[in-house]
Design an enzyme around this catalytic site. Structure first.
Site, PDB file in Angstrom:
ATOM      1  N   LYS A 135       0.870  -1.184   0.000  1.00 21.14           N
ATOM      2  CA  LYS A 135       0.000   0.000   0.000  1.00 21.14           C
ATOM      3  C   LYS A 135       0.903   1.229   0.000  1.00 21.14           C
ATOM      4  O   LYS A 135       2.049   1.168   0.405  1.00 21.14           O
ATOM      5  CB  LYS A 135      -0.879   0.015   1.252  1.00 21.14           C
ATOM      6  CG  LYS A 135      -2.089   0.913   1.180  1.00 21.14           C
ATOM      7  CD  LYS A 135      -3.246   0.296   0.425  1.00 21.14           C
ATOM      8  CE  LYS A 135      -4.374   1.284   0.221  1.00 21.14           C
ATOM      9  NZ  LYS A 135      -5.570   0.638  -0.350  1.00 21.14           N
ATOM     10  N   ASP A 175      -6.924   4.594  -4.589  1.00 18.44           N
ATOM     11  CA  ASP A 175      -7.618   4.422  -3.295  1.00 18.44           C
ATOM     12  C   ASP A 175      -8.228   5.799  -3.024  1.00 18.44           C
ATOM     13  O   ASP A 175      -8.429   6.594  -3.964  1.00 18.44           O
ATOM     14  CB  ASP A 175      -6.619   3.990  -2.194  1.00 18.44           C
ATOM     15  CG  ASP A 175      -7.321   3.572  -0.895  1.00 18.44           C
ATOM     16  OD1 ASP A 175      -7.896   2.487  -0.857  1.00 18.44           O
ATOM     17  OD2 ASP A 175      -7.321   4.347   0.076  1.00 18.44           O
TER      18      ASP A 175
HETATM   19  P1  NDP Z   1     -12.927   7.966  -2.812  1.00 16.55           P
HETATM   20  O1  NDP Z   1     -11.860   8.961  -2.582  1.00 16.55           O
HETATM   21  O2  NDP Z   1     -13.417   7.742  -4.185  1.00 16.55           O
HETATM   22  O3  NDP Z   1     -14.187   8.272  -1.881  1.00 16.55           O
HETATM   23  C1  NDP Z   1     -14.054   8.335  -0.499  1.00 16.55           C
HETATM   24  C2  NDP Z   1     -15.394   8.741   0.095  1.00 16.55           C
HETATM   25  O4  NDP Z   1     -15.326   8.618   1.504  1.00 16.55           O
HETATM   26  C3  NDP Z   1     -15.784  10.178  -0.179  1.00 16.55           C
HETATM   27  O5  NDP Z   1     -17.173  10.288  -0.237  1.00 16.55           O
HETATM   28  C4  NDP Z   1     -15.214  10.909   1.041  1.00 16.55           C
HETATM   29  O6  NDP Z   1     -15.888  12.127   1.333  1.00 16.55           O
HETATM   30  C5  NDP Z   1     -15.486   9.905   2.130  1.00 16.55           C
HETATM   31  N1  NDP Z   1     -14.457  10.048   3.194  1.00 16.55           N
HETATM   32  C6  NDP Z   1     -13.118   9.965   3.057  1.00 16.55           C
HETATM   33  N2  NDP Z   1     -12.496  10.161   4.227  1.00 16.55           N
HETATM   34  C7  NDP Z   1     -13.486  10.385   5.126  1.00 16.55           C
HETATM   35  C8  NDP Z   1     -13.509  10.641   6.513  1.00 16.55           C
HETATM   36  N3  NDP Z   1     -12.378  10.735   7.221  1.00 16.55           N
HETATM   37  N4  NDP Z   1     -14.730  10.792   7.108  1.00 16.55           N
HETATM   38  C9  NDP Z   1     -15.869  10.700   6.405  1.00 16.55           C
HETATM   39  N5  NDP Z   1     -15.908  10.456   5.089  1.00 16.55           N
HETATM   40  C10 NDP Z   1     -14.739  10.296   4.464  1.00 16.55           C
HETATM   41  O7  NDP Z   1     -12.348   6.587  -2.188  1.00 16.55           O
HETATM   42  P2  NDP Z   1     -12.788   5.112  -2.501  1.00 16.55           P
HETATM   43  O8  NDP Z   1     -14.242   5.033  -2.719  1.00 16.55           O
HETATM   44  O9  NDP Z   1     -11.862   4.553  -3.523  1.00 16.55           O
HETATM   45  O10 NDP Z   1     -12.413   4.367  -1.133  1.00 16.55           O
HETATM   46  C11 NDP Z   1     -13.301   4.308  -0.029  1.00 16.55           C
HETATM   47  C12 NDP Z   1     -12.867   3.194   0.909  1.00 16.55           C
HETATM   48  O11 NDP Z   1     -12.843   1.950   0.202  1.00 16.55           O
HETATM   49  C13 NDP Z   1     -11.466   3.332   1.509  1.00 16.55           C
HETATM   50  O12 NDP Z   1     -11.451   2.755   2.796  1.00 16.55           O
HETATM   51  C14 NDP Z   1     -10.611   2.481   0.586  1.00 16.55           C
HETATM   52  O13 NDP Z   1      -9.415   2.052   1.205  1.00 16.55           O
HETATM   53  C15 NDP Z   1     -11.566   1.339   0.333  1.00 16.55           C
HETATM   54  N6  NDP Z   1     -11.290   0.534  -0.868  1.00 16.55           N
HETATM   55  C16 NDP Z   1     -11.248   1.120  -2.097  1.00 16.55           C
HETATM   56  C17 NDP Z   1     -11.019   0.350  -3.225  1.00 16.55           C
HETATM   57  C18 NDP Z   1     -11.078   0.929  -4.590  1.00 16.55           C
HETATM   58  O14 NDP Z   1     -11.032   0.143  -5.542  1.00 16.55           O
HETATM   59  N7  NDP Z   1     -11.202   2.224  -4.769  1.00 16.55           N
HETATM   60  C19 NDP Z   1     -10.747  -1.093  -3.101  1.00 16.55           C
HETATM   61  C20 NDP Z   1     -10.917  -1.612  -1.767  1.00 16.55           C
HETATM   62  C21 NDP Z   1     -11.168  -0.805  -0.694  1.00 16.55           C
HETATM   63  P3  NDP Z   1     -15.177  13.538   1.006  1.00 16.55           P
HETATM   64  O15 NDP Z   1     -15.212  13.641  -0.470  1.00 16.55           O
HETATM   65  O16 NDP Z   1     -15.982  14.524   1.730  1.00 16.55           O
HETATM   66  O17 NDP Z   1     -13.762  13.397   1.542  1.00 16.55           O
END
Ligand code: NDP
Length: 458
Positions: A135, A175
């Site tokens: 990572k 991510d």
């Molecule tokens: P994105 O950046 O596309 O979206 C993240 C979302 O989560 C946004 O809506 C963001 O809101 C919100 N968010 C982020 N940090 C916080 C926080 N501290 N408190 C509240 N809301 C928060 O990321 P992904 O969708 O790619 O990833 C989301 C999760 O899924 C992570 O844990 C990631 O590790 C996991 N994941 C992702 C994969 C992938 O293929 N993308 C694969 C496997 C797991 P805002 O815009 O307001 O920050």
């Protein structure tokens, strides 16, 4: 934050946890992930205690093969030099090249990077594809940055990262904060420095230059395939169930899309500022426009659907988790659901949790759900569809060929069904009932430990 570790029957296991705690005292998230995995593999360790102890298997498992930390200087639009910290954790390569995303978010630190890389080892093992666990990322905050600033940052980040990655060495992907735009800039800089078109060095690429169909949708779709299998195994239908999804990023959006394909009723989504509740069902096209095109805030949903409701984040409990639902999909970030929130969800009648995010529930919350017969689809199994499809992207890159949307989607579905079956069988074999959290950890650990044993003391 989870701090407790329940002593197991294995003295060796307890000693390794204690030593790891001592060595990594300031790394709360990393220790949380270690406690979660190690406590649930107790039945396996008890069986092989002397053998594992002799070859220090667990001590090696919790120590990353390599931790890389570096300076990332870049120039903002005003001509001011900014400095961020970059990371790449190459945790365990026994199953294949290190594989895992890059996260750009101000909260990024070594503890978060190590927890994510540790989780990734087991997740990747469950896919049954040849990929090790890694990572990376940076404490860079993409919010409010111009396109040029994002590009300058990505180029500087890659100037260092390129020394450590390669299609047979370490293959990063996206991510939080790293989507197709960032992967494009990173790939461009890698190609420029190396003077080689090594398509398999990064995944999540644009479709025009080596990306795979379904990669964008894969984590969210995969989560719902897993959820469907888990519910089916417990004689529950997904149809007409009310669903809430935290986050509105990549994972959340495509989990919503697949949930709607399965005729579930998604009624709420969120971002870090608050959540929207639409009792008539979330209009996903609007969310996509706000988040994927305009990079706006979820509150803007009200401009399109005035009779939806917006709840601003005000207390410890993210407002979305106060909404009554059958299925809860935390798809934003780690530790969104603590014990207090878990209690609220149970009172509101939740029957299943699907971890789209990595470690979105604290260990206490997971234990509470399981004690109260709420089904839990653990992140390292349920969100593995993203990395699995990344591995399919690498496969297509090696073949210099591509598969159709349906072909990749079918492969993804097959992989998710297989992951669920592994969790179920391991849970059954080790008398864990329908505790798929334990099942996932045990099934993955068995694979990784066998590979580590075969490869000698390294
Ligand atoms: P994105 O950046 O596309 O979206 C993240 C979302 O989560 C946004 O809506 C963001 O809101 C919100 N968010 C982020 N940090 C916080 C926080 N501290 N408190 C509240 N809301 C928060 O990321 P992904 O969708 O790619 O990833 C989301 C999760 O899924 C992570 O844990 C990631 O590790 C996991 N994941 C992702 C994969 C992938 O293929 N993308 C694969 C496997 C797991 P805002 O815009 O307001 O920050």
């Amino acid at each position: 934050m989870s701090s407790c570790y329940l002593e197991t029957k294995s003295q060796y296991l307890n000693d390794v946890v204690k030593k790891t705690e001592l060595k990594n005292q300031n790394e709360a998230e990393f220790l949380q992930a270690i406690r979660e995995v190690l406590s649930s593999i107790e039945p396996v360790v008890v069986k092989h205690e002397e053998e594992y102890k002799k070859i220090a298997l667990l001590e090696r498992l919790v120590e990353p093969e390599r931790v890389i930390s570096f300076r990332v200087p870049w120039v903002d639009d005003k001509g001011q030099v900014q400095v961020n910290r970059g990371f790449r954790i190459q945790f365990n390569g026994s199953l294949g090249p290190y594989k895992g995303g890059l996260r750009f978010h101000p909260s990024v630190n070594q503890s978060i990077m190590k927890f994510l890389a540790f989780e990734q080892i087991f997740k990747n093992a469950l896919t049954c594809l040849p990929i090790g666990g890694g990572k990376g990322g940076s404490d860079f905050d993409p919010k409010g940055k111009s396109d040029m600033e994002i590009m300058h940052f990505c180029q500087s980040f890659m100037n260092e990262l390129q020394k450590h990655i390669g299609q047979d060495t370490d293959v990063p992907a996206g991510d939080i904060g790293v989507g197709a735009r960032e992967i494009g800039y990173l790939f461009g800089q890698y190609r420029r420095i190396r003077n080689t078109y090594e398509a398999g060095v990064l995944t999540g690429k644009g479709l025009d230059y080596g990306g795979s169909l379904v990669r964008k949708e894969a984590t969210g779709y995969g989560l719902m395939y897993f959820m469907r299998e888990m519910l089916k195994a417990n004689n529950i239908e997904i149809r007409n169930k009310n669903v809430i999804i935290s986050g509105s990023g990549n994972v959340a959006i495509y989990a919503c899309e697949k949930a709607q394909h399965m005729d579930a009723n998604v009624i709420a989504m969120s971002d870090s500022s608050g959540c929207i509740y639409d009792k008539n069902g979330i209009k996903l096209d609007i969310i996509k426009e706000i988040k994927e095109e305009k990079r706006g805030r979820i509150k803007e949903y009200l401009n399109y659907v005035p009779n939806a409701v917006y709840y601003e984040k005000a207390s410890n409990i993210p407002p979305i988790f106060n909404i009554k639902a059958d299925i809860v999909l935390p798809c934003a970030t780690q530790n969104e659901i603590n014990l207090e929130t878990a209690k609220v969800l149970l009172q509101n009648g939740v029957i299943a949790i699907g971890e789209g995010a990595n470690m979105p529930c604290t260990n206490e919350a997971v234990e509470f759900f399981i004690e109260n017969k709420v089904l839990v689809a653990p992140g390292k199994a349920a969100n593995a569809g993203g990395v699995a499809t990344s591995a399919l992207e690498m496969c297509q890159n090696s073949m210099r060929y591509f598969w159709s949307f349906d072909e990749v989607d079918k492969k993804l579905e097959g992989i998710m069904i297989n992951i669920f079956n592994q969790c179920q069988s391991a849970a059954k074999e080790y008398s864990c009932g329908n505790n798929y959290v334990a099942g996932a950890n045990i099934a993955a650990f068995l694979k990784v430990s066998e590979a580590m044993k075969s490869q000698g003391i390294i």
